[in-house]
Design a protein around this motif. Structure first.
Motif, PDB file in Angstrom:
ATOM      1  N   GLN A  94       0.832  -1.195   0.000  1.00  9.26           N
ATOM      2  CA  GLN A  94       0.000   0.000   0.000  1.00  9.26           C
ATOM      3  C   GLN A  94       0.874   1.255   0.000  1.00  9.26           C
ATOM      4  O   GLN A  94       2.003   1.250   0.484  1.00  9.26           O
ATOM      5  CB  GLN A  94      -0.916   0.005   1.221  1.00  9.26           C
ATOM      6  CG  GLN A  94      -1.957  -1.109   1.224  1.00  9.26           C
ATOM      7  CD  GLN A  94      -2.775  -1.138   2.501  1.00  9.26           C
ATOM      8  OE1 GLN A  94      -2.485  -0.426   3.468  1.00  9.26           O
ATOM      9  NE2 GLN A  94      -3.805  -1.961   2.510  1.00  9.26           N
ATOM     10  N   MET A  95       0.298   2.357  -0.523  1.00 14.42           N
ATOM     11  CA  MET A  95       1.057   3.607  -0.621  1.00 14.42           C
ATOM     12  C   MET A  95       1.465   4.146   0.739  1.00 14.42           C
ATOM     13  O   MET A  95       2.515   4.774   0.869  1.00 14.42           O
ATOM     14  CB  MET A  95       0.247   4.672  -1.381  1.00 14.42           C
ATOM     15  CG  MET A  95       0.345   4.573  -2.894  1.00 14.42           C
ATOM     16  SD  MET A  95       2.046   4.720  -3.533  1.00 14.42           S
ATOM     17  CE  MET A  95       2.421   6.429  -3.174  1.00 14.42           C
ATOM     18  N   ASN A  99       5.199   5.216   1.381  1.00 11.32           N
ATOM     19  CA  ASN A  99       5.549   6.580   1.772  1.00 11.32           C
ATOM     20  C   ASN A  99       6.413   6.624   3.033  1.00 11.32           C
ATOM     21  O   ASN A  99       7.002   7.678   3.325  1.00 11.32           O
ATOM     22  CB  ASN A  99       4.280   7.402   2.013  1.00 11.32           C
ATOM     23  CG  ASN A  99       3.598   7.806   0.718  1.00 11.32           C
ATOM     24  OD1 ASN A  99       4.247   7.954  -0.315  1.00 11.32           O
ATOM     25  ND2 ASN A  99       2.281   7.964   0.757  1.00 11.32           N
ATOM     26  N   SER A 100       6.483   5.523   3.772  1.00 15.43           N
ATOM     27  CA  SER A 100       7.211   5.525   5.047  1.00 15.43           C
ATOM     28  C   SER A 100       8.382   4.570   5.105  1.00 15.43           C
ATOM     29  O   SER A 100       9.221   4.671   6.007  1.00 15.43           O
ATOM     30  CB  SER A 100       6.237   5.194   6.195  1.00 15.43           C
ATOM     31  OG  SER A 100       5.215   6.153   6.298  1.00 15.43           O
ATOM     32  N   VAL A 101       8.451   3.617   4.163  1.00 14.68           N
ATOM     33  CA  VAL A 101       9.438   2.550   4.295  1.00 14.68           C
ATOM     34  C   VAL A 101      10.879   3.063   4.265  1.00 14.68           C
ATOM     35  O   VAL A 101      11.747   2.538   4.991  1.00 14.68           O
ATOM     36  CB  VAL A 101       9.218   1.453   3.217  1.00 14.68           C
ATOM     37  CG1 VAL A 101       9.453   2.003   1.806  1.00 14.68           C
ATOM     38  CG2 VAL A 101      10.099   0.248   3.487  1.00 14.68           C
ATOM     39  N   SER A 102      11.167   4.090   3.498  1.00 17.71           N
ATOM     40  CA  SER A 102      12.536   4.607   3.462  1.00 17.71           C
ATOM     41  C   SER A 102      12.916   5.252   4.794  1.00 17.71           C
ATOM     42  O   SER A 102      14.071   5.170   5.226  1.00 17.71           O
ATOM     43  CB  SER A 102      12.709   5.613   2.322  1.00 17.71           C
ATOM     44  OG  SER A 102      12.692   4.947   1.075  1.00 17.71           O
ATOM     45  N   GLU A 103      11.948   5.888   5.454  1.00 20.10           N
ATOM     46  CA  GLU A 103      12.216   6.480   6.765  1.00 20.10           C
ATOM     47  C   GLU A 103      12.534   5.402   7.793  1.00 20.10           C
ATOM     48  O   GLU A 103      13.384   5.586   8.671  1.00 20.10           O
ATOM     49  CB  GLU A 103      11.019   7.309   7.224  1.00 20.10           C
ATOM     50  CG  GLU A 103      10.734   8.540   6.386  1.00 20.10           C
ATOM     51  CD  GLU A 103       9.517   9.285   6.874  1.00 20.10           C
ATOM     52  OE1 GLU A 103       9.525   9.737   8.042  1.00 20.10           O
ATOM     53  OE2 GLU A 103       8.536   9.398   6.120  1.00 20.10           O
ATOM     54  N   ARG A 159       5.067   1.391 -11.530  1.00 22.03           N
ATOM     55  CA  ARG A 159       4.493   1.323 -10.184  1.00 22.03           C
ATOM     56  C   ARG A 159       3.004   1.609 -10.219  1.00 22.03           C
ATOM     57  O   ARG A 159       2.213   0.953  -9.530  1.00 22.03           O
ATOM     58  CB  ARG A 159       5.208   2.331  -9.273  1.00 22.03           C
ATOM     59  CG  ARG A 159       4.697   2.380  -7.858  1.00 22.03           C
ATOM     60  CD  ARG A 159       4.911   1.064  -7.135  1.00 22.03           C
ATOM     61  NE  ARG A 159       4.491   1.150  -5.750  1.00 22.03           N
ATOM     62  CZ  ARG A 159       4.009   0.137  -5.055  1.00 22.03           C
ATOM     63  NH1 ARG A 159       3.883  -1.049  -5.602  1.00 22.03           N
ATOM     64  NH2 ARG A 159       3.642   0.291  -3.805  1.00 22.03           N
ATOM     65  N   GLN A 160       2.579   2.563 -11.031  1.00 20.79           N
ATOM     66  CA  GLN A 160       1.165   2.881 -11.142  1.00 20.79           C
ATOM     67  C   GLN A 160       0.379   1.691 -11.682  1.00 20.79           C
ATOM     68  O   GLN A 160      -0.723   1.387 -11.211  1.00 20.79           O
ATOM     69  CB  GLN A 160       0.962   4.100 -12.042  1.00 20.79           C
ATOM     70  CG  GLN A 160      -0.488   4.597 -12.074  1.00 20.79           C
ATOM     71  CD  GLN A 160      -0.637   5.817 -12.952  1.00 20.79           C
ATOM     72  OE1 GLN A 160      -0.185   5.830 -14.104  1.00 20.79           O
ATOM     73  NE2 GLN A 160      -1.266   6.862 -12.420  1.00 20.79           N
ATOM     74  N   ASP A 174       2.045  11.862  -7.903  1.00 20.61           N
ATOM     75  CA  ASP A 174       2.247  11.430  -6.517  1.00 20.61           C
ATOM     76  C   ASP A 174       3.258  10.294  -6.444  1.00 20.61           C
ATOM     77  O   ASP A 174       4.079  10.240  -5.517  1.00 20.61           O
ATOM     78  CB  ASP A 174       0.925  10.980  -5.898  1.00 20.61           C
ATOM     79  CG  ASP A 174      -0.047  12.121  -5.670  1.00 20.61           C
ATOM     80  OD1 ASP A 174       0.338  13.285  -5.899  1.00 20.61           O
ATOM     81  OD2 ASP A 174      -1.194  11.854  -5.267  1.00 20.61           O
ATOM     82  N   ILE A 175       3.198   9.411  -7.417  1.00 17.76           N
ATOM     83  CA  ILE A 175       4.127   8.278  -7.429  1.00 17.76           C
ATOM     84  C   ILE A 175       5.539   8.759  -7.744  1.00 17.76           C
ATOM     85  O   ILE A 175       6.512   8.311  -7.122  1.00 17.76           O
ATOM     86  CB  ILE A 175       3.668   7.216  -8.451  1.00 17.76           C
ATOM     87  CG1 ILE A 175       2.283   6.691  -8.073  1.00 17.76           C
ATOM     88  CG2 ILE A 175       4.676   6.068  -8.509  1.00 17.76           C
ATOM     89  CD1 ILE A 175       1.688   5.746  -9.094  1.00 17.76           C
ATOM     90  N   ILE A 176       5.665   9.685  -8.700  1.00 22.25           N
ATOM     91  CA  ILE A 176       6.984  10.238  -9.032  1.00 22.25           C
ATOM     92  C   ILE A 176       7.593  10.910  -7.808  1.00 22.25           C
ATOM     93  O   ILE A 176       8.774  10.716  -7.493  1.00 22.25           O
ATOM     94  CB  ILE A 176       6.872  11.236 -10.204  1.00 22.25           C
ATOM     95  CG1 ILE A 176       6.504  10.497 -11.494  1.00 22.25           C
ATOM     96  CG2 ILE A 176       8.189  12.002 -10.381  1.00 22.25           C
ATOM     97  CD1 ILE A 176       6.237  11.419 -12.680  1.00 22.25           C
TER      98      ILE A 176
END
Length: 235
Positions: A94-95, A99-103, A159-160, A174-176
Protein backbone atom coordinates in the motif's frame (compact mmCIF):
# COMPACT_ATOMS: atom_id res chain seq x y z
CA UNK A 1 27.68 -26.98 -9.63
CA UNK A 2 28.73 -24.27 -7.21
CA UNK A 3 25.84 -22.49 -5.52
CA UNK A 4 26.11 -18.73 -5.86
CA UNK A 5 24.75 -15.67 -4.13
CA UNK A 6 23.18 -13.34 -6.68
CA UNK A 7 22.73 -9.77 -5.41
CA UNK A 8 20.37 -7.49 -7.32
CA UNK A 9 20.34 -3.94 -5.98
CA UNK A 10 18.91 -0.73 -7.33
CA UNK A 11 16.12 1.81 -7.29
CA UNK A 12 12.42 1.12 -6.75
CA UNK A 13 10.30 -0.12 -9.66
CA UNK A 14 13.23 -1.01 -11.92
CA UNK A 15 12.02 -4.60 -12.13
CA UNK A 16 14.33 -5.94 -9.42
CA UNK A 17 11.85 -8.28 -7.77
CA UNK A 18 10.31 -9.58 -10.99
CA UNK A 19 13.74 -10.24 -12.47
CA UNK A 20 15.08 -11.79 -9.27
CA UNK A 21 12.12 -14.16 -8.99
CA UNK A 22 12.51 -15.29 -12.60
CA UNK A 23 16.27 -15.81 -12.21
CA UNK A 24 15.72 -17.81 -9.02
CA UNK A 25 13.11 -19.98 -10.75
CA UNK A 26 15.40 -20.60 -13.75
CA UNK A 27 18.28 -21.66 -11.49
CA UNK A 28 16.11 -23.47 -8.90
CA UNK A 29 17.51 -21.09 -6.29
CA UNK A 30 15.76 -19.60 -3.28
CA UNK A 31 14.47 -16.05 -3.69
CA UNK A 32 14.48 -13.49 -0.89
CA UNK A 33 12.69 -10.14 -1.24
CA UNK A 34 14.58 -8.06 1.32
CA UNK A 35 12.51 -4.97 0.54
CA UNK A 36 9.42 -6.83 1.71
CA UNK A 37 11.08 -7.33 5.09
CA UNK A 38 11.53 -3.59 5.58
CA UNK A 39 7.96 -3.06 4.45
CA UNK A 40 6.82 -5.61 7.03
CA UNK A 41 8.56 -3.70 9.82
CA UNK A 42 7.09 -0.43 8.52
CA UNK A 43 3.57 -1.90 8.44
CA UNK A 44 3.91 -3.11 12.03
CA UNK A 45 5.10 0.30 13.26
CA UNK A 46 2.27 2.09 11.45
CA UNK A 47 -0.43 -0.28 12.66
CA UNK A 48 0.78 -0.03 16.24
CA UNK A 49 1.28 3.74 16.21
CA UNK A 50 4.96 3.47 17.06
CA UNK A 51 6.88 6.66 16.30
CA UNK A 52 9.88 6.22 14.02
CA UNK A 53 12.08 8.03 16.55
CA UNK A 54 11.02 5.90 19.55
CA UNK A 55 14.20 3.84 19.61
CA UNK A 56 13.58 1.92 22.85
CA UNK A 57 10.17 0.77 21.63
CA UNK A 58 11.48 -0.07 18.16
CA UNK A 59 14.30 -2.15 19.63
CA UNK A 60 11.79 -3.96 21.82
CA UNK A 61 9.40 -4.87 19.00
CA UNK A 62 12.25 -5.94 16.72
CA UNK A 63 13.40 -8.35 19.41
CA UNK A 64 10.08 -9.53 20.85
CA UNK A 65 7.10 -8.70 18.63
CA UNK A 66 8.06 -8.69 14.95
CA UNK A 67 8.54 -12.08 13.37
CA UNK A 68 9.06 -12.14 9.61
CA UNK A 69 9.03 -15.15 7.32
CA UNK A 70 8.10 -16.09 3.77
CA UNK A 71 5.44 -18.56 2.70
CA UNK A 72 5.03 -19.95 -0.80
CA UNK A 73 1.60 -19.31 -2.31
CA UNK A 74 0.67 -22.59 -4.01
CA UNK A 75 -1.75 -20.86 -6.35
CA UNK A 76 0.61 -18.16 -7.64
CA UNK A 77 3.96 -19.80 -6.84
CA UNK A 78 5.09 -16.56 -5.15
CA UNK A 79 6.91 -16.27 -1.87
CA UNK A 80 4.76 -13.94 0.23
CA UNK A 81 5.74 -12.06 3.37
CA UNK A 82 4.29 -13.24 6.65
CA UNK A 83 4.22 -10.83 9.57
CA UNK A 84 3.74 -12.76 12.80
CA UNK A 85 2.60 -15.84 10.83
CA UNK A 86 -0.04 -13.93 8.83
CA UNK A 87 0.44 -13.26 5.11
CA UNK A 88 0.50 -9.47 4.61
CA UNK A 89 1.82 -9.25 1.05
CA UNK A 90 -0.97 -6.99 -0.23
CA UNK A 91 -0.88 -4.75 2.85
CA UNK A 92 2.86 -4.04 2.61
CA UNK A 93 2.41 -2.79 -0.98
CA UNK A 94 0.00 0.00 0.00
CA UNK A 95 1.06 3.61 -0.62
CA UNK A 96 1.04 4.44 3.09
CA UNK A 97 3.78 1.85 3.54
CA UNK A 98 5.62 3.03 0.43
CA UNK A 99 5.55 6.58 1.77
CA UNK A 100 7.21 5.53 5.05
CA UNK A 101 9.44 2.55 4.29
CA UNK A 102 12.54 4.61 3.46
CA UNK A 103 12.22 6.48 6.76
CA UNK A 104 12.10 3.18 8.62
CA UNK A 105 14.94 1.73 6.56
CA UNK A 106 17.34 4.44 7.71
CA UNK A 107 16.95 3.37 11.36
CA UNK A 108 20.18 1.64 12.33
CA UNK A 109 18.49 -0.86 14.65
CA UNK A 110 16.11 -1.92 11.89
CA UNK A 111 18.89 -2.37 9.34
CA UNK A 112 21.04 -4.37 11.74
CA UNK A 113 18.15 -6.70 12.54
CA UNK A 114 17.18 -7.20 8.89
CA UNK A 115 20.76 -7.68 7.64
CA UNK A 116 21.35 -10.35 10.30
CA UNK A 117 18.22 -12.22 9.17
CA UNK A 118 19.16 -11.91 5.51
CA UNK A 119 22.69 -13.19 6.09
CA UNK A 120 21.34 -16.13 8.04
CA UNK A 121 18.83 -16.99 5.30
CA UNK A 122 21.49 -16.78 2.59
CA UNK A 123 24.26 -18.59 4.42
CA UNK A 124 23.81 -21.82 2.45
CA UNK A 125 24.06 -19.84 -0.81
CA UNK A 126 22.06 -20.81 -3.87
CA UNK A 127 19.97 -17.68 -3.35
CA UNK A 128 18.87 -14.60 -5.28
CA UNK A 129 18.37 -11.49 -3.14
CA UNK A 130 17.11 -8.12 -4.26
CA UNK A 131 17.26 -4.91 -2.29
CA UNK A 132 19.40 -1.83 -1.88
CA UNK A 133 22.47 -2.99 0.02
CA UNK A 134 22.83 -6.69 -0.79
CA UNK A 135 26.05 -6.37 -2.77
CA UNK A 136 27.56 -3.75 -0.47
CA UNK A 137 26.53 -4.81 3.04
CA UNK A 138 24.55 -8.05 3.26
CA UNK A 139 26.68 -10.17 0.91
CA UNK A 140 29.71 -8.16 -0.25
CA UNK A 141 31.22 -11.48 -1.39
CA UNK A 142 28.32 -12.30 -3.71
CA UNK A 143 29.59 -13.90 -6.93
CA UNK A 144 27.12 -11.97 -9.10
CA UNK A 145 26.20 -8.35 -8.41
CA UNK A 146 23.75 -6.37 -10.50
CA UNK A 147 22.79 -2.73 -9.97
CA UNK A 148 19.51 -1.74 -11.67
CA UNK A 149 18.35 1.72 -12.60
CA UNK A 150 15.75 3.29 -14.91
CA UNK A 151 14.24 6.66 -15.76
CA UNK A 152 12.05 7.85 -12.87
CA UNK A 153 8.96 8.46 -15.04
CA UNK A 154 9.21 4.98 -16.52
CA UNK A 155 9.53 3.56 -13.01
CA UNK A 156 6.51 5.58 -11.88
CA UNK A 157 4.33 4.24 -14.71
CA UNK A 158 5.34 0.69 -13.82
CA UNK A 159 4.49 1.32 -10.18
CA UNK A 160 1.16 2.88 -11.14
CA UNK A 161 0.29 -0.20 -13.19
CA UNK A 162 1.02 -2.40 -10.17
CA UNK A 163 -1.13 -0.25 -7.91
CA UNK A 164 -3.98 -0.15 -10.41
CA UNK A 165 -3.90 -3.94 -10.68
CA UNK A 166 -4.15 -4.06 -6.88
CA UNK A 167 -7.17 -1.74 -6.93
CA UNK A 168 -5.37 1.42 -5.84
CA UNK A 169 -5.86 4.59 -7.90
CA UNK A 170 -2.84 6.83 -7.34
CA UNK A 171 -2.00 9.83 -9.59
CA UNK A 172 1.28 9.57 -11.50
CA UNK A 173 2.75 12.82 -10.03
CA UNK A 174 2.25 11.43 -6.52
CA UNK A 175 4.13 8.28 -7.43
CA UNK A 176 6.98 10.24 -9.03
CA UNK A 177 7.27 12.36 -5.88
CA UNK A 178 7.29 9.23 -3.72
CA UNK A 179 10.01 7.59 -5.81
CA UNK A 180 12.22 10.69 -5.80
CA UNK A 181 11.81 11.04 -2.04
CA UNK A 182 12.71 7.39 -1.49
CA UNK A 183 15.69 7.63 -3.86
CA UNK A 184 17.05 10.60 -1.91
CA UNK A 185 16.54 9.01 1.51
CA UNK A 186 17.95 5.65 0.43
CA UNK A 187 21.00 7.19 -1.23
CA UNK A 188 21.91 9.61 1.55
CA UNK A 189 21.21 7.59 4.69
CA UNK A 190 24.16 6.99 6.99
CA UNK A 191 23.47 3.28 7.47
CA UNK A 192 24.10 1.11 4.36
CA UNK A 193 23.14 3.70 1.73
CA UNK A 194 21.88 2.69 -1.68
CA UNK A 195 24.91 2.71 -3.95
CA UNK A 196 26.41 0.62 -6.70
CA UNK A 197 29.10 -1.77 -5.47
CA UNK A 198 32.44 -1.30 -7.21
CA UNK A 199 32.15 -4.75 -8.81
CA UNK A 200 28.42 -4.59 -9.66
CA UNK A 201 27.31 -4.63 -13.28
CA UNK A 202 24.99 -1.76 -14.23
CA UNK A 203 21.66 -2.70 -15.82
CA UNK A 204 19.48 0.15 -17.12
CA UNK A 205 15.96 -1.22 -17.60
CA UNK A 206 14.37 1.92 -19.08
CA UNK A 207 13.98 0.48 -22.58
CA UNK A 208 14.23 -3.29 -22.14
CA UNK A 209 11.74 -6.01 -21.29
CA UNK A 210 11.66 -8.24 -18.24
CA UNK A 211 12.76 -11.16 -20.42
CA UNK A 212 15.80 -9.19 -21.56
CA UNK A 213 16.57 -8.28 -17.95
CA UNK A 214 16.41 -11.93 -16.89
CA UNK A 215 18.59 -13.02 -19.81
CA UNK A 216 21.13 -10.34 -18.89
CA UNK A 217 21.42 -11.61 -15.32
CA UNK A 218 21.52 -15.26 -16.35
CA UNK A 219 24.37 -14.46 -18.74
CA UNK A 220 26.34 -12.96 -15.83
CA UNK A 221 25.56 -16.05 -13.75
CA UNK A 222 26.86 -18.32 -16.52
CA UNK A 223 30.08 -16.31 -16.65
CA UNK A 224 30.49 -16.55 -12.87
CA UNK A 225 29.89 -20.31 -12.90
CA UNK A 226 32.40 -20.78 -15.72
CA UNK A 227 34.97 -18.71 -13.82
CA UNK A 228 34.40 -20.77 -10.67
CA UNK A 229 34.77 -24.01 -12.64
CA UNK A 230 37.94 -22.81 -14.35
CA UNK A 231 39.42 -21.78 -11.00
CA UNK A 232 38.64 -25.20 -9.56
CA UNK A 233 40.22 -27.03 -12.52
CA UNK A 234 43.33 -24.85 -12.47
CA UNK A 235 43.74 -25.32 -8.74
Amino acid sequence: MKNLVIAIDGYSSCGKSTTAKAVAAALHYAYLDTGAMYRGVTLFLLENNIAFDDMPRIEQVLHDEIHLSFKRNRRTGRNELCLNEVIREDDIRQMRVSNSVSEVSVIAQVRHAMVAQQQRLGRKRGVVMDGRDIGTTVFPDAEVKIFMTADVEVRARRRQDELTAAGQDVPLPDIIENLRKRDHIDSTRAESPLRRAADAVLLDTTHITITEQVDFVLDKVSSALFAAYAHKING
